[in-house]
Design an enzyme around this catalytic site. Structure first.
Site, PDB file in Angstrom:
ATOM      1  N   LYS A  81       1.319 -27.817  51.237  1.00  0.00           N
ATOM      2  CA  LYS A  81       1.726 -27.303  49.721  1.00  0.00           C
ATOM      3  C   LYS A  81       0.828 -26.066  49.602  1.00  0.00           C
ATOM      4  O   LYS A  81       0.045 -25.866  50.197  1.00  0.00           O
ATOM      5  CB  LYS A  81       0.877 -28.650  48.899  1.00  0.00           C
ATOM      6  CG  LYS A  81       1.158 -28.278  47.413  1.00  0.00           C
ATOM      7  CD  LYS A  81       0.717 -29.357  46.691  1.00  0.00           C
ATOM      8  CE  LYS A  81       0.734 -29.411  45.116  1.00  0.00           C
ATOM      9  NZ  LYS A  81      -0.042 -30.510  44.337  1.00  0.00           N
ATOM     10  N   SER A 156       2.840 -32.896  41.330  1.00  0.00           N
ATOM     11  CA  SER A 156       3.095 -31.284  41.508  1.00  0.00           C
ATOM     12  C   SER A 156       3.519 -31.070  42.831  1.00  0.00           C
ATOM     13  O   SER A 156       4.166 -30.086  43.128  1.00  0.00           O
ATOM     14  CB  SER A 156       1.865 -30.679  41.048  1.00  0.00           C
ATOM     15  OG  SER A 156       0.801 -31.176  41.732  1.00  0.00           O
ATOM     16  N   SER A 180      -0.165 -36.492  41.899  1.00  0.00           N
ATOM     17  CA  SER A 180       0.833 -35.555  42.483  1.00  0.00           C
ATOM     18  C   SER A 180       1.341 -35.846  43.967  1.00  0.00           C
ATOM     19  O   SER A 180       2.113 -35.070  44.418  1.00  0.00           O
ATOM     20  CB  SER A 180       0.243 -34.317  42.305  1.00  0.00           C
ATOM     21  OG  SER A 180       0.242 -33.700  41.245  1.00  0.00           O
TER      22      SER A 180
HETATM   23  N1  GLN Z   1       0.965 -34.671  36.454  1.00  0.00           N
HETATM   24  C1  GLN Z   1      -0.463 -34.539  36.364  1.00  0.00           C
HETATM   25  C2  GLN Z   1      -0.728 -33.332  35.784  1.00  0.00           C
HETATM   26  O1  GLN Z   1       0.123 -32.360  35.507  1.00  0.00           O
HETATM   27  C3  GLN Z   1      -1.103 -34.755  37.791  1.00  0.00           C
HETATM   28  C4  GLN Z   1      -0.940 -33.540  38.637  1.00  0.00           C
HETATM   29  C5  GLN Z   1      -1.648 -33.399  39.933  1.00  0.00           C
HETATM   30  O2  GLN Z   1      -2.000 -34.690  40.262  1.00  0.00           O
HETATM   31  N2  GLN Z   1      -1.918 -32.540  40.585  1.00  0.00           N
HETATM   32  O3  GLN Z   1      -1.801 -32.960  35.707  1.00  0.00           O
END
Ligand code: GLN
Length: 490
Positions: A81, A156, A180
């Site tokens: 990532k 994400s 995420s």
């Molecule tokens: N969807 C969640 C957020 O937007 C989790 C994101 C993540 O785990 N990085 O914060």
């Protein structure tokens, strides 16, 4: 069409490399070709460096030829990532803010991948600064779900999930702050795991919300995820929140079923908002466990109704502080036109950050501001403790907790972009594990009538990753969901 090499399982790839039937250069080339064939449509990668990848592969092959000992992932391509620093490779967090930033050092997980002999094959797309649940918040381009390219892959860690689901890499790394890794794994039909907070070093992981962030693996099967976690886990003096506990050899025990397994089924995770087809697949998975001799027990997580609100106060508060460093001076994009120092900060941050990141920073600054901090941030910390308490009580009665990963299967691109709150609810079942610091994973457990993947979430008490992998593998052995390929790969 997938090349015959890209469609092989990870364990077969490892066997073929070890027996010298396959060279890492050929293997890496096959996956790079798969990226060239599919990624224009899927958008999973933001940076590829063919020469660097092939050089790493050639080094592994040369070592093998020389009879030198090899790491457990020797010659295996891993996609990472864009939130993880790797020396000499751009790291942008899919943000205009970090365009052109080239880290001068390796994140600890990258150093560990290299030690294990892995080949870093490319950098994957993501929601900007890991804020999002759909992959649409990338400043560059959205990522598409290989099971239906009109739909989102989750986020994400959108690109890391799609890279593995579409067999453009056998393994990948993501980060999970509120879901995420697990959410995109669930929506893309692969295995994803968030380790216990402190299990994996965060050194060189660009911070979103430091008390919640963890790096973890994506793979097509449980054993692959176990192998990758084994390679990256462990204490790191460079991250004071990493915990000094030995790392079990997860991959050695993953095939040992758990006798007398007690599975907790939280009533709160089967309530309003859960799509019927998701509920059906998850309940069918629980029946499989029952047929294997596991005992199912209802458990209660009474504070989980506050999890989303708690998370969006704590995560945004930490984010507003972590992202203060991007001011165009210390770090990040600097605007060209300004008349004063104040204007320079304003213009640089205004141009560098996307809308969702700005929304999070404003929320966080508000939650921490004088006069409100006690009402919001401090309150959220108190509720966080209660959420952890719910899990502590549940784990006194059961070994793992099982339920859905997400309330619905993958939604359409654009469907939730104008409604942040409905987007935030996509993480309703995954967020608590981060607040409580627990390990959690997503494994494939079926498909909707439209052919979209559904994930089963398993969670365990802190540092019980070994148990989680073994429980997950028990189910995987009985089913073939994880062997299905998305339509574009046929
Ligand atoms: N969807 C969640 C957020 O937007 C989790 C994101 C993540 O785990 N990085 O914060």
């Amino acid at each position: 069409m997938l090349s015959p090499i890209a469609s092989l399982s990870l364990s077969t790839l490892i066997e073929k490399l070890q027996s010298a039937e396959l060279r890492s250069v050929d293997l890496t080339t096959a996956f790079m070709d798969s990226i060239a064939d599919h990624d224009a449509r899927l958008g999973a990668f933001v940076h590829l460096d063919r020469d660097v990848a092939l050089q790493q592969a050639a080094d592994v092959d040369a070592k093998r030829d020389a009879g030198e000992s090899q790491g457990p992932l020797a010659g295996i391509p891993v996609a990472v990532k864009d939130v993880l620093c790797m020396k000499g490779q751009p790291a942008t967090c899919a943000s205009r803010m970090l365009k052109g930033f080239v880290p001068p050092y390796d994140a600890t997980v990258i150093a560990k991948l290299k030690q294990a002999g892995a080949v870093v094959i490319g950098r994957t797309n993501m929601d900007e600064f890991a804020m999002g649940s759909s992959g649409e918040n990338s400043a560059f381009h959205p990522t598409r779900n290989p099971w239906d390219t009109e739909r989102i892959p989750g986020g994400s860690s959108s690109g890391s999930a799609v890279a593995v689901a579409a067999r453009m890499a056998p393994l990948s790394l993501g980060s999970d702050t509120g879901g995420s890794i697990r959410q995109p794994a669930g929506l893309c039909g692969i295995v994803g795991m968030k380790p216990t907070y402190g299990r994996v070093s965060r050194y060189g992981l660009i911070a979103y919300a430091s008390s919640l962030d963890q790096v973890g693996p994506f793979a097509t099967d449980v054993t692959g995820a176990a192998l990758l976690l084994e390679a990256i886990a462990g204490h790191d003096p460079l991250d004071s929140t990493s915990v000094n506990k030995p790392v079990p050899e997860y991959s050695k025990t993953v095939d040992h079923p758990l006798a007398g397994l007690k599975i907790g089924v939280p009533v709160e995770h089967f309530a309003e908002g859960l799509a019927p087809d998701v509920e059906k697949a998850v309940r069918a998975a629980l029946e499989v466990y029952k047929s294997l001799g596991a005992e199912l027990k209802e458990v209660h997580l009474p504070h989980s109704k506050y999890a989303v609100a708690t998370y969006y106060l704590i995560a945004t508060s930490e984010a507003s502080s972590n992202l203060a460093r991007y001011d165009g001076v210390h770090y990040g994009h600097r605007a060209e036109k300004f008349d004063s120092l104040g204007e320079m900060y304003e213009a640089s941050r205004g141009e560098g950050f996307g809308d969702e990141v700005k929304r999070r920073i404003m929320l966080g600054v508000f939650a921490l501001s004088a006069g409100y901090a006690d009402k919001y941030y401090t309150k959220a910390l108190q509720v966080r403790r209660l959420i952890r308490g719910d899990f502590d009580s549940a784990f006194r009665e059961v070994d793992v907790i099982a339920g859905p990963v997400t309330p619905t299967a993958a939604f359409k691109l654009g469907e939730k972009t104008s409604d942040p709150l409905s987007m935030y609810l996509s993480d309703i079942y995954t967020i608590s594990a981060n607040l409580a610091g627990l390990p959690g994973m997503s494994i494939p457990c079926g498909f909707t009538a439209e052919g979209l993947p559904i994930g089963l979430q398993l969670q365990a008490a802190p540092f019980e990753e070994e148990r989680l992998f073994r429980a997950a593998r028990m189910y995987e052995r009985e089913t073939d969901w994880h062997t299905r390929l998305p339509p574009m790969a046929h």
